[in-house]
Design a protein around this motif. Structure first.
Motif, mmCIF file in Angstrom:
data_model
loop_
_atom_site.group_PDB
_atom_site.id
_atom_site.type_symbol
_atom_site.label_atom_id
_atom_site.label_comp_id
_atom_site.label_asym_id
_atom_site.label_seq_id
_atom_site.Cartn_x
_atom_site.Cartn_y
_atom_site.Cartn_z
ATOM 1 N N PHE A 1 57.555 41.704 41.806
ATOM 2 C CA PHE A 1 56.744 40.884 41.142
ATOM 3 C C PHE A 1 56.266 41.886 40.118
ATOM 4 O O PHE A 1 56.486 43.632 39.849
ATOM 5 N N ASP A 2 55.952 41.633 38.568
ATOM 6 C CA ASP A 2 56.103 42.135 37.278
ATOM 7 C C ASP A 2 54.577 42.632 36.740
ATOM 8 O O ASP A 2 54.680 43.130 35.986
ATOM 9 N N LYS A 3 53.745 42.342 37.657
ATOM 10 C CA LYS A 3 52.124 42.865 37.493
ATOM 11 C C LYS A 3 50.772 42.603 37.724
ATOM 12 O O LYS A 3 51.491 41.460 39.208
ATOM 13 N N ASP A 4 49.977 43.445 38.335
ATOM 14 C CA ASP A 4 48.989 42.691 38.883
ATOM 15 C C ASP A 4 48.504 41.446 39.014
ATOM 16 O O ASP A 4 47.879 40.258 38.401
ATOM 17 N N LYS A 5 47.657 41.065 40.208
ATOM 18 C CA LYS A 5 47.068 39.696 39.939
ATOM 19 C C LYS A 5 45.680 39.654 40.649
ATOM 20 O O LYS A 5 45.998 40.752 41.684
ATOM 21 N N VAL A 6 45.078 39.194 39.505
ATOM 22 C CA VAL A 6 43.487 39.028 40.043
ATOM 23 C C VAL A 6 43.058 38.014 41.665
ATOM 24 O O VAL A 6 43.776 37.159 41.598
ATOM 25 N N ILE A 7 42.708 38.854 42.554
ATOM 26 C CA ILE A 7 41.640 37.952 43.880
ATOM 27 C C ILE A 7 40.839 37.779 43.472
ATOM 28 O O ILE A 7 40.233 37.060 44.560
ATOM 29 N N VAL A 8 39.961 38.013 42.732
ATOM 30 C CA VAL A 8 38.207 37.751 42.281
ATOM 31 C C VAL A 8 38.311 37.745 41.157
ATOM 32 O O VAL A 8 38.499 38.828 40.100
ATOM 33 N N LYS A 9 37.730 36.563 40.417
ATOM 34 C CA LYS A 9 37.193 36.344 39.289
ATOM 35 C C LYS A 9 36.014 37.254 38.556
ATOM 36 O O LYS A 9 35.384 37.916 39.380
ATOM 37 N N ASN A 10 35.759 37.250 37.574
ATOM 38 C CA ASN A 10 34.816 37.881 36.497
ATOM 39 C C ASN A 10 33.799 37.689 36.855
ATOM 40 O O ASN A 10 32.386 37.514 36.964
ATOM 41 N N THR A 11 34.145 35.702 37.533
ATOM 42 C CA THR A 11 32.760 35.106 37.863
ATOM 43 C C THR A 11 32.579 35.590 39.741
ATOM 44 O O THR A 11 31.294 34.372 39.550
ATOM 45 N N GLY A 12 33.038 35.545 39.995
ATOM 46 C CA GLY A 12 32.777 36.465 41.708
ATOM 47 C C GLY A 12 33.762 35.701 42.488
ATOM 48 O O GLY A 12 33.860 35.455 43.719
ATOM 49 N N GLU A 13 33.993 34.702 41.588
ATOM 50 C CA GLU A 13 34.874 33.618 42.809
ATOM 51 C C GLU A 13 36.191 33.564 43.099
ATOM 52 O O GLU A 13 36.895 34.352 42.005
ATOM 53 N N PRO A 14 36.738 34.454 44.029
ATOM 54 C CA PRO A 14 37.800 34.299 44.803
ATOM 55 C C PRO A 14 38.920 33.615 44.381
ATOM 56 O O PRO A 14 38.562 32.607 44.001
#
Length: 547
Positions: free
Chosen positions: A291-304
């Protein structure tokens, strides 16, 4: 053949243990039948441990072991030290009776008895009917589930869908817009809305029940639920046509209701696998795993993002205690599932029980020309339409006949043909032909049909070749299950049909002047019919008695 392999393995292992070798005995089938029915390289493998020349060790092995003539007729040494075994004709003739007695159970094993398997597939969100491209995954899952059950697994067929995301919101907005257009034709339709005729049908159904009472709705939950229920009814009807009934329909909302999402987020935080940045929650990804970078699991809107509920869902399946968990995805999931399984492992769970099957895309053709699947149902060629065009059996067969990891060219014109060029017709015709022979025997040769069979009379090369092929069926089932590749059963059945046609062409089955031989050949026909039928039941097609 499995019985023979066990017999030889025990004999060779016992002898090698006496000589001080713990080498594992493995058998293969020679590509050339002149080299026997089974071959092993054990003499080459064990020779280093025993400090002997491979051919000398091979000679020593076969000189010191007495082989039962009912199983093994001849043993030869080939090349640098391969040991070739010729299985006796007596054994193959005995299999004939076993097939007749076992009937629909011939080929089944208890290898995985007591084990539970979860097979999750289809899993299309209920935003529209299933399109033809879904067919490959659907047919593949049906056949794999059958394979698992044939080796003893208790299979749970599961369908997972997202009822909480943007696609479902888009469905609600599309249905609401079509509903409003029945009241006000100028009401705008969302630019990215679902265009299918089915959306109008859902809206019409709502309007017929509620008239204009919902025109001022601010909450579109009613329209979302109406669309979900309508589409699921259509999806289930399509699956039912193909003989598929899921045991569990698991929706994403359940993961929020039962707290699985929150528990997983807390677990990631506790293990210091997640962090917050720019208002979003990120999962730390290990570069050592590609894996080349970390992944978002919860957006800044609060939505997964999709990753988080998928991780929670797989943990949920693991906690239900399955011995095997299989996911079937399209090629567009080739990278994303790796992220999901990484998340499951990061939460402290072992993913060894999870097996992911990725199938490649399908190109639909009409003879030599590629077909653009659009125009008849707005922008989609639905699976229902394909089934109506070519039938259930051809649909199931054509989607399964190639390995999942290869691109599939689906020739609709060929699937419609009633000739031996059509691969499913070719196999079903072999079964129907045998049924015709048996009907003829019942009507015109009842004495032969009732006569005692003497398998020893089966000596012709074509008879023995067919017998050997039939005897391979249990092993073929085991091999296809081991690799989750039902197309291997089709490859095998083609050989059964080919060997049968050759046998039938060169040998008269019903002959009043030789009733004992005819009775034996009828039994061979019956055994072939049974194996074809059993193979058909695995890949998921019918066994017609007339064509």
């Amino acid at each position: 053949m499995t019985e023979i392999i066990k017999y030889l393995t025990n004999l060779l292992t016992e002898y090698l243990n006496k000589t001080g070798s713990d080498s594992k005995v493995i058998f293969d089938k020679p590509k050339d039948e002149k080299h026997g029915d089974l071959t092993t390289n054990i003499a080459l493998v064990a020779s280093k441990q025993l400090n002997k020349k491979p051919r000398d060790l091979a000679n020593e092995i076969i000189s010191n072991i007495t082989f039962d003539e009912k199983f093994i007729s001849k043993v030869e040494i080939a090349g640098p030290g391969f040991i070739n075994f010729f299985v006796s004709d007596f054994y193959y003739r005995e299999v004939l009776g076993e097939i007749i007695v076992s009937g629909n159970d011939f080929g089944k094993t208890k290898d995985n008895s007591g084990k539970k398997a979860n097979l999750e597939w289809v899993s299309a969100n209920p935003t529209k009917p299933l399109h033809a491209g879904h067919g490959r995954q659907i047919a593949l899952g049906k056949a794999i589930a059958n394979l698992l059950e044939w080796t003893g697994y208790q299979v749970t067929r599961e369908y997972y869908y997202n009822d909480a995301g943007n696609q479902m919101q888009k469905l609600a907005e599309s249905v609401y817009a079509r509903y409003m257009q029945m009241i006000d034709r100028s009401f705008p339709f969302p630019e990215d809305g679902y265009q299918g005729e089915y959306i109008k049908n859902i809206a019409q159904l709502i309007y017929s029940q509620r008239k204009d009472s919902l025109k001022d709705s601010k909450d579109l939950e009613f329209f979302k639920t109406a669309g979900e229920n309508f589409n699921f009814k259509v999806i289930r009807n399509t699956l039912n046509k193909l003989g598929i009934n899921h045991d569990v329909f698991f929706n994403e909302t359940e993961l929020y209701k039962n707290g699985d999402i929150e528990k997983l987020l807390a677990l990631f935080k506790e293990k210091e696998m997640s962090y917050e940045n720019d208002g979003a929650v990120w999962l730390k990804m290990n570069q050592a795993e590609g894996f080349d970078k970390d992944k978002v699991i919860v957006k800044n809107t609060g939505e997964p993002t999709y990753r988080l509920p998928d991780m929670a869902y797989h943990i949920n399946k693991l906690e239900r205690g399955f011995d095997l968990i299989i996911d079937i995805f399209g090629s567009d999931h080739g990278d994303t599932y790796k992220e999901v399984l990484y998340g499951v492992r990061s939460a402290g769970y072992n993913t060894d029980k999870i097996h992911v099957i990725i199938h490649q895309m399908v190109t639909f053709k009409m003879g030599d020309e590629s077909v653009k699947m659009s125009g008849r149902s707005d922008t989609s060629y639905y699976l229902d339409e394909l089934i109506n065009d070519i039938g259930v059996d051809a649909t199931q067969f054509f989607f399964v006949m190639r390995g999942a990891n290869t691109h599939l060219d689906f020739d609709i014109k060929l699937a419609k043909e009633h000739s031996e060029k059509n691969p499913v017709y070719y196999l079903q015709y072999a079964h129907a032909r045998i049924c015709g022979i048996l009907r003829n025997a019942e009507t015109n040769f009842p004495d032969i049909l009732c006569a005692d069979s003497e398998p020893a009379l089966l000596t012709a090369p074509e008879e023995m070749r067919l017998l050997k092929t039939l005897a391979d069926f249990p092993e073929e089932v085991q091999d296809a299950t081991r690799t989750y590749e039902p197309h291997k059963i089709i490859t095998y059945l083609n050989k059964v049909a080919s060997d049968f046609h050759l046998f039938y062409h060169n040998n008269r089955v019903l002959d009043a002047e030789n009733p004992k031989l005819s009775a034996a050949r009828l039994k061979l026909c019956m055994a072939t019919q049974q194996v074809l039928k059993n193979g058909f039941s695995i890949i998921g097609i019918s066994a017609p008695e007339r064509m």
